[in-house]
Design a protein around this motif. Sequence first.
Motif, PDB file in Angstrom:
ATOM      1  N   ASN A   1      32.483   1.465 -33.074  1.00 15.37           N
ATOM      2  CA  ASN A   1      31.522   2.149 -33.939  1.00 15.37           C
ATOM      3  C   ASN A   1      31.338   3.563 -33.395  1.00 15.37           C
ATOM      4  O   ASN A   1      30.438   3.841 -32.602  1.00 15.37           O
ATOM      5  CB  ASN A   1      30.192   1.390 -33.961  1.00 15.37           C
TER       6      ASN A   1
ATOM      7  N   VAL B   1      25.906   1.455 -38.143  1.00 14.12           N
ATOM      8  CA  VAL B   1      26.482   0.569 -37.131  1.00 14.12           C
ATOM      9  C   VAL B   1      26.144  -0.892 -37.432  1.00 14.12           C
ATOM     10  O   VAL B   1      26.998  -1.780 -37.330  1.00 14.12           O
ATOM     11  CB  VAL B   1      25.977   0.951 -35.724  1.00 14.12           C
TER      12      VAL B   1
ATOM     13  N   ASN C   1      30.076   0.443 -29.067  1.00 10.05           N
ATOM     14  CA  ASN C   1      29.201   1.367 -29.781  1.00 10.05           C
ATOM     15  C   ASN C   1      29.146   2.686 -29.012  1.00 10.05           C
ATOM     16  O   ASN C   1      28.748   2.705 -27.852  1.00 10.05           O
ATOM     17  CB  ASN C   1      27.803   0.778 -29.923  1.00 10.05           C
TER      18      ASN C   1
END
Length: 243
Positions: free
Chosen positions: A87, A119, A140
């Motif tokens: 992400n 996300v 992430n």
Amino acid sequence: MSEKRIALITGANKGIGFETARRLGQEGMTVLVGSRSRERGEKAAAELSEAGLDARFVQLDVTDDQSVRDAAKWIEAEYGRLDVLVNNAGVAPAEASVAPSQLTVAALRTTYETNVFGVVAVTNAMLPLLRQADAARVVNVSSELGSLTRLSDPDDTYYAFNLLAYNSSKAALNGVTLAYAKELAGTAVKVNSTSPGYTATDLNAHTGHQTVEEGAGFVVPLALLPEDGPSGGFFFGTEPLPW
């Protein structure tokens, strides 16, 4: 079903996302170049393919629920699973780079739509596919500006960067990371946050002191974690960062 590992990187048409896609392609993965812009995404995928990597464009606007659903359906139809989700897509709108008391809710909302809500939307859509993989990894892309410990330390380099929208969105993203890691504890899916460092990209008008090659170097290791690797952490490469 493909024997090669499949990696989806959001915002992969340029910057850290593109370099992350290139690095994962060099690791032998099929890289799915997620991009809001078809023209830019197809160009990026073609560039990677011309370099001998297995790359394909996926139209993906993380702020558009239908786009996210369509991307997940396409990946399921083509590959049946997803091994890595990065992400990476993120924004720092100019109108949000103001003193907290001058920040509009609209600018805050715009920042969160991509950096947080996007996300969650993408992760939820891709999770059934990640569960089909033998050892899935979710990375992430956060920031050291999401570290409340560092932001609250007057002696820290980042103390002066009082960007309410961006900083709080990355702190929220770290909370998102922890929540998914806790839910998926005991499964084959590992979820972590990483800071790529202050990298020169369009996001900061190329003021960062690191190259995209250096920045991606702090993202890729978490996508390649071994079975005994961590989950639910915040890292600079493989070095833990304070929340």
